[in-house]
Write an enzyme that holds these catalytic residues in place. Structure first.
Site, PDB file in Angstrom:
ATOM      1  N   VAL A  79       0.936  -1.344   0.064  1.00 13.22           N
ATOM      2  CA  VAL A  79      -0.038  -0.025  -0.018  1.00 13.22           C
ATOM      3  C   VAL A  79       0.705   1.372  -0.039  1.00 13.22           C
ATOM      4  CG1 VAL A  79      -1.802  -1.042   1.287  1.00 13.22           C
ATOM      5  CG2 VAL A  79      -0.051   0.057   2.596  1.00 13.22           C
ATOM      6  N   LYS A 188      16.838   0.142   0.530  1.00 10.98           N
ATOM      7  CA  LYS A 188      15.892   0.820  -0.555  1.00 10.98           C
ATOM      8  C   LYS A 188      15.858   2.052  -1.009  1.00 10.98           C
ATOM      9  CE  LYS A 188      13.471   0.607  -4.459  1.00 10.98           C
ATOM     10  NZ  LYS A 188      12.318   1.238  -4.462  1.00 10.98           N
ATOM     11  N   HIS A 191      19.121   2.972  -2.604  1.00  8.84           N
ATOM     12  CA  HIS A 191      19.047   2.597  -4.129  1.00  8.84           C
ATOM     13  C   HIS A 191      18.295   3.286  -5.058  1.00  8.84           C
ATOM     14  CE1 HIS A 191      16.646   0.928  -7.010  1.00  8.84           C
ATOM     15  NE2 HIS A 191      17.298  -0.316  -7.295  1.00  8.84           N
ATOM     16  N   ARG A 441      35.355  31.338  10.641  1.00 13.66           N
ATOM     17  CA  ARG A 441      34.626  30.670  11.582  1.00 13.66           C
ATOM     18  C   ARG A 441      35.006  31.412  12.971  1.00 13.66           C
ATOM     19  NH1 ARG A 441      34.505  25.485  12.806  1.00 13.66           N
ATOM     20  NH2 ARG A 441      32.507  25.378  13.891  1.00 13.66           N
TER      21      ARG A 441
HETATM   22  C1  6PG Z   1      12.172   0.738  -8.067  1.00 15.49           C
HETATM   23  C2  6PG Z   1      11.921   2.097  -8.165  1.00 15.49           C
HETATM   24  C3  6PG Z   1      10.513   2.500  -7.791  1.00 15.49           C
HETATM   25  C4  6PG Z   1      10.126   4.039  -8.179  1.00 15.49           C
HETATM   26  C5  6PG Z   1      10.072   4.845  -7.068  1.00 15.49           C
HETATM   27  C6  6PG Z   1      11.012   6.184  -7.490  1.00 15.49           C
HETATM   28  O1  6PG Z   1      13.054   0.243  -7.443  1.00 15.49           O
HETATM   29  O2  6PG Z   1      11.262   0.035  -8.340  1.00 15.49           O
HETATM   30  O3  6PG Z   1      12.864   2.885  -7.425  1.00 15.49           O
HETATM   31  O4  6PG Z   1      10.479   2.488  -6.371  1.00 15.49           O
HETATM   32  O5  6PG Z   1      10.606   4.343  -9.217  1.00 15.49           O
HETATM   33  O6  6PG Z   1       8.829   5.414  -6.859  1.00 15.49           O
HETATM   34  O7  6PG Z   1      10.234   7.254  -8.038  1.00 15.49           O
HETATM   35  P1  6PG Z   1      10.425   8.793  -7.976  1.00 15.49           P
HETATM   36  O8  6PG Z   1      11.343   8.843  -9.326  1.00 15.49           O
HETATM   37  O9  6PG Z   1       8.864   9.056  -8.729  1.00 15.49           O
HETATM   38  O10 6PG Z   1      10.763   9.251  -6.766  1.00 15.49           O
END
Ligand code: 6PG
Length: 466
Positions: A79, A188, A191, A441
């Site tokens: 979700v 992730k 990633h 600074r």
């Molecule tokens: C994946 C992608 C996926 C998606 C994201 C990033 O690994 O399958 O990263 O998670 O493309 O939604 O999207 P945005 O470019 O919209 O931030």
């Protein structure tokens, strides 16, 4: 009737694709979607459309869904990240028994995952925050999966997750336990940060190359590179995108130049800033998207200053290729360095070699470089520790600077290439002008400074105005 082995909540694009993937692999599944508003017929339509798959049961009643699954239950939530995840957890957690498991497969923020993990642990419910990459096709054919939580929970669901995951070149699943609590969602997120820069690099290449080359010619170059060490999924799809036509018009030429985003690149950059790790490339890529979104202002200003596209010569393909290789290495170095630092901070103990292996297939940033990195991290802690890589970088320094100089003359913004170059120059410069920052600074704020050849524990202050 025998019970289902696995449950999936949410029949959006990703939920549907993962359900079909699992069902086709022989997993007996229960799927659930709410029936509010325009989602009224989602479950019914999905089940009708796939009535050949006898091992999927559809539900729009949460209680019936939960009781259709064998205990201890394993339920994947697909979700929208954010409050919807909490709403689903609240709705379902009272229906679950001790030792049941919830898995969040969305792009949730890792700090939210940490909180949810702690909350559900108190209820003796296993919680796994699982990064899922590969988009619709990946989910359908085999995504790259990054589960975090705890080892014991992972072991309970590993057979199912590993069955639906993509396979690496040795036929091992692109799935493995990443680390405790939010570690899976953290990697992730990074990633995606790496993905943002990889995409922006390709966009910048395209901007330069299209000064003198047709879409077909650029696509041909990308296709050739894809047969070399530069090969990647993103390069492959970009080569395809450039050729796609609607009637006799290239679709790419008709797309509005405003890049969207759903936030994970921004989260990655914020996390890097918080941890003090310079991920200059992904941050530049995020800002490049933001700048692009000011379309109306850009149009107005470009009319005001009456800029012309110059179309001056660009470097040879061999130079551009070197610049691209250089920038990609820096991007991956920065991303993995951020993961390593966060892993220390959160005591996740993330295995970088295993993570790179999980990213060799199924995910958006899969590439030949990733394959090489899974080997490199078996021997080194960081990409910059590898002598062969350092040699490639120093041998390509001239190429990237030539590429950038040509972009300046052509008035093309190369945010990420430039970030890569600057980072490399700074990281390989013994004395940066940071001593002047320290003096400033100290001048206005008495922040003190350290001295060359004096133990780092000693701090000095000068009364600069006297
Ligand atoms: C994946 C992608 C996926 C998606 C994201 C990033 O690994 O399958 O990263 O998670 O493309 O939604 O999207 P945005 O470019 O919209 O931030």
């Amino acid at each position: 009737m025998s019970k289902s082995q696995f449950g999936i909540i949410g029949l959006g694009v990703m939920g549907k694709s993962l359900s079909l993937n699992g069902a086709e692999k022989g997993i007996k599944l229960s799927v659930y979607n709410r029936i509010e508003g325009d989602e009224a017929s989602i479950v019914h339509d999905f089940i009708t459309e796939h009535e050949n798959l006898k091992n999927i049961l559809g539900f729009s009643n949460m209680e019936a869904f939960v009781s259709s699954i064998e205990q201890p239950r394993k339920i994947l939530m697909m979700v929208k990240a954010g409050p919807v995840v909490d709403a689903v957890i609240n709705q379902i957690s009272d229906l679950l028994d001790a030792n049941d498991m919830l898995i969040d497969g969305g792009n949730s923020h890792f700090l939210d995952t940490q909180k949810r993990y702690a909350k559900l642990q108190k209820k003796q419910i296993h919680y796994i925050g699982c990064g899922v990459s590969g988009g619709e096709e990946g989910a359908r054919k085999g995504p790259s999966l990054m589960p975090g939580g705890n080892q014991e929970s992972y072991k309970l669901v590993a057979p199912i997750l590993e069955m639906i995951a993509a396979k690496d070149k040795n036929n091992n699943p692109c799935c493995g336990f990443i680390g405790t609590d939010g570690a899976g969602h953290f990697v992730k997120m990074i990633h995606n940060g790496i993905e943002y820069s990889e995409m922006q690099l390709l966009a910048e290449l395209y901007a330069m190359m299209s000064l003198h080359m047709t879409n077909e010619a650029i696509s041909a170059v990308f296709t050739n590179w894809n047969k070399t060490d530069l090969s990647s999924y993103l390069l492959e799809i970009t080569a395809e995108i450039l050729l796609k036509k609607e009637g006799d018009q290239y679709i790419i030429d008709s797309i509005l130049d405003k890049a969207g985003n759903k936030g994970t690149g921004c989260w990655s950059s914020k996390t890097a800033l918080d941890l003090g790790v310079p991920t200059t490339m992904m941050t530049s890529a995020v800002f490049a998207r933001y700048v692009s979104s000011f379309k109306e202002k850009r149009v107005a200003l470009s009319n005001l200053v009456a800029t012309k596209t110059l179309k001056l010569e660009i470097p040879d393909m061999s130079i551009i290729e070197k610049a691209y290789r250089f920038a990609r290495i820096i991007n991956h170095h920065q991303g993995f360095q951020l993961i390593q630092e966060a892993s220390k901070e959160h005591q996740w103990n993330i295995n970088l070699s295993e993570l790179a292996r999980i990213w060799t297939n199924g995910c958006i940033i899969r590439s030949e470089l990733m394959q090489q990195l899974s080997g490199l991290f078996k021997l080194q802690q960081a990409i910059f520790e590898d002598e062969a890589i350092l040699k490639i970088l120093s041998n390509s320094e001239l190429a990237i600077s030539e590429f950038i100089q040509s972009a300046i003359k052509n008035r093309i913004a190369l945010d990420t290439f430039w970030s890569a170059h600057n980072y490399w120059i700074s990281m390989t410069t013994e004395r940066l002008p940071a001593h002047l920052i320290q003096a400033q600074r100290d001048y206005f704020g008495a922040h003190t400074y350290q001295k060359i050849d004096v133990p780092a524990s000693q701090f000095f202050h000068t009364n600069w105005q006297r």
